[in-house]
Design an enzyme around this catalytic site. Sequence first.
Site, PDB file in Angstrom:
ATOM      1  N   CYS A  49       0.855  -1.209  -0.097  1.00 48.30           N
ATOM      2  CA  CYS A  49       0.092   0.066  -0.046  1.00 48.30           C
ATOM      3  C   CYS A  49       0.893   1.297  -0.024  1.00 48.30           C
ATOM      4  O   CYS A  49       2.100   1.273   0.035  1.00 48.30           O
ATOM      5  CB  CYS A  49      -1.027  -0.060   1.358  1.00 48.30           C
ATOM      6  N   CYS A  52       3.570   1.675   2.831  1.00 45.46           N
ATOM      7  CA  CYS A  52       4.479   0.701   2.638  1.00 45.46           C
ATOM      8  C   CYS A  52       5.504   1.547   1.645  1.00 45.46           C
ATOM      9  O   CYS A  52       6.976   1.693   1.872  1.00 45.46           O
ATOM     10  CB  CYS A  52       4.304  -0.460   2.018  1.00 45.46           C
ATOM     11  N   ASP A 451       6.040 -35.041  -4.088  1.00 45.68           N
ATOM     12  CA  ASP A 451       7.258 -35.184  -3.404  1.00 45.68           C
ATOM     13  C   ASP A 451       6.922 -35.106  -1.959  1.00 45.68           C
ATOM     14  O   ASP A 451       5.934 -34.834  -1.763  1.00 45.68           O
ATOM     15  CB  ASP A 451       8.287 -34.020  -3.762  1.00 45.68           C
ATOM     16  N   ASP A 637       9.233 -29.617  -4.689  1.00 44.54           N
ATOM     17  CA  ASP A 637       9.732 -28.343  -4.292  1.00 44.54           C
ATOM     18  C   ASP A 637      11.459 -28.401  -4.090  1.00 44.54           C
ATOM     19  O   ASP A 637      12.126 -27.228  -4.137  1.00 44.54           O
ATOM     20  CB  ASP A 637       9.625 -27.940  -3.025  1.00 44.54           C
ATOM     21  N   ASP A 641      13.839 -32.609  -6.957  1.00 39.17           N
ATOM     22  CA  ASP A 641      12.793 -32.899  -7.623  1.00 39.17           C
ATOM     23  C   ASP A 641      13.006 -32.091  -8.980  1.00 39.17           C
ATOM     24  O   ASP A 641      12.083 -32.152  -9.841  1.00 39.17           O
ATOM     25  CB  ASP A 641      11.962 -32.138  -6.943  1.00 39.17           C
TER      26      ASP A 641
END
Lengths: 758, 48
Positions: A49, A52, A451, A637, A641
Amino acid sequence: MSCCEPANARSFLENASEVSGLREEIRLTSRDLGDGLRQTVLSVPDIHCGACIASVERALKKVEGVESARVNLSTKRVTVNWRDSDGPAPDLIAELAGAGHASHLFAAAQESRDPALTGLIKALAVAGFCSMNIMMLSLSVWSGADEQARYAFHLVSAALALPAILYSGRIFYASAWSALRHGRSNMDVPISIGVLLAFALSVYDTFQNAPHAYFDASTSLLFFLLIGRTLDHLMRQRARSAVSALARLSPSGATVIADNGAKDYIALSDIRPGMRMIVAAGERVPVDGIVSDGRSELDCALVSGESQWKPATVGTLAQAGVMNLANPLVLTATARAEDSFLAEMVRLMEAAEGGRARYRRLADRASSLYSPVVHAVAALSLFGWLYATGDWHLSITIAIAVLIVTCPCALGLAVPIVQVVAARRLFESGIMVKDGSALERLAEADSVIFDKTGTLTSGKPRLVNTDTIPAEVLAIAVAMARLSRHPVSSAIAAGYQGDAAALPVLDSVEEIHGLGVEARMKGDVYRLGRPAWASGEKAADPGAASMSSSVLSRNGEVLATFLITDRLRDGARDTVAALRQRGLAIEILSGDAPAAVSGVAAEVGIDDFAPDMLPAGKVDHIRALQASGRKVLMVGDGLNDAPALSAAHVSMAPATAVDIGRNAADFVFLHDNLRAVDTALNISLRAGALIRQNFVLAIGYNVIVVPVAIAGHVTPLLAAIAMSMSSVLVVANALRLGRPAKRGTVPARPAPASGEPR
Amino acid sequence: MSYLVVLIPITILMGAIGLAAFFWSLRSGQYEDLNGAAERVLMDEDSE
């Protein structure tokens, strides 16, 4: 909690302050703007926003040496220009962490602007401007301008069409030419021929003062096709930038100790075997190496899939990508970056490129059937009319009408518009799709391979028995655990819900490497750590202890045992059930030990599982399945993999995956909930149905109009109206996907604190 | 007829100015951060 309050500020702060060489890394990745100015691009995923923006820019502008800082909210990046002095680079990341924003360096090689998109938008703007003005003039011609005005209007139209034909058309000519040069034909070939011929004939007709010209048809054709092209590009680019906004996991360099003891931060590619490098706690090992000093624990989950932490002492081999958990280590590099484990995985991935390379996009398959038909029909009508009437001009006019009317205007929009709407729906559910063909491939999947570590499980240890521990004992443990950065400690600290001020005050705290935390309070000695050590037995071999329990003791007497496990990901069980209901075969391939895998498999309800899989083993397994005609969706992940992700027909990875895995996967999901797999499958199936409907609409339109065109009754007015109508119809049909389905979708969970695109 | 000779060039010129303005805004980076621009308009100038 407001959106500006990052949930992970505390843990991040600790990380940032520990990372050595970060300031050198800032300099290393910055770009020289000349005049002593350097530019650094930081990715700050939790900017949401205006407040920020203000806090980030204010924090950065206060840093000495920073000339300007500008936040880009759409890409969640901040560009900082700073003046280079002899000292170290300004510590931008620590400053941002101080303001409560986690950030990471953005690789210098990635260009923030996309020249291809800008080119497409410019071409689109020119085509839009020209076609609209020509349409306006054409309307007056159709409504009956006198001969003199008509001639003038056609001349003006020709002048207006020229930039569109030359500038906007280039994109299609280039693509058509490269296809023709390789002896192939694509959708762009009939488009280019149609547009160019229509323009040439219209110019000829204008000078002959004929009643009709086709400038409007050829330019609006370009306009509509460019819309489809731009949407297609936009979708891919958005997904790509969202993926690259996630934290980078591999360091871009390492701190190396020279022979004379000097520490120097050097780029990854400059590391040679034999160099000694320092890996701080919380950092990943940059290249393969052997521990030569220090004692710590290594988290290999992303590398090998093992959930158990490995102790590291002098002589332990650490692979690139392994995370150092407890204490700083000195490693002697055994391989260069391009020879280390990471590079090995990349090579395996390249070799594994399976289903995807062979897969041809639906639009390409359609056009390979479609364009020969269009050419044949146009050529036949040309020669047919020539034979029947002997009139060259009439025959060419009709052939062009056929080409333009059949030009895959709706066909060119049919696929990209559905994919853009589908990608938008996926974005809203926190799933990013890399490219349109991934949606088509996902819809075809008939088996799913998961996985285990980090995919079915959350990969983050959690304290499970908070309820059974007395509150005052928990408070002491939390007070001790808060001061340690070990994951078990973090898990215990995270399990405490109360006020930090209410925690007991410890007199002294000491972290014993590889064993636990020892504290003194009111004359008592408290130990939190490995059961054998905390309960006063002589220090046991750290390798024998399990990660799953930790003990708090007072003067050697056990007060409580903390059970810590890697929890199942939210929605894992539901997802498996939902996928099974769809009739998909489900399997687990894991690099972890059989006991751990079978436990998780039983918990989520999967019968088929294979433990102890090596990366190459996973690839072979997927290849074998695909050879038997199955279409495999791989969800994983880890680094181990990554080859399997690229071997599978289609693949998905959570946002917490290693970057190499995220890049290999077609889909990346941001939420913790595994339900995303089912949501993505659902949306892709609906998108597939809509694409087929759109093809039917577009082809149905051609079936009606082409005979009229061959008969020679299509005037430019009719062609323009029919063309626009079919495009509008196709777009309207695609937008139906934007509405939530009546059933079968899950309400999206609230977004996590970071990494959520808007 | 004669009014057309004046009016049509004027129409096209106006359109071309619009097109040029779009190209200028594209080049000067006004489409780089659409979400940010929406927020920035509400921000106070730096008071420091």
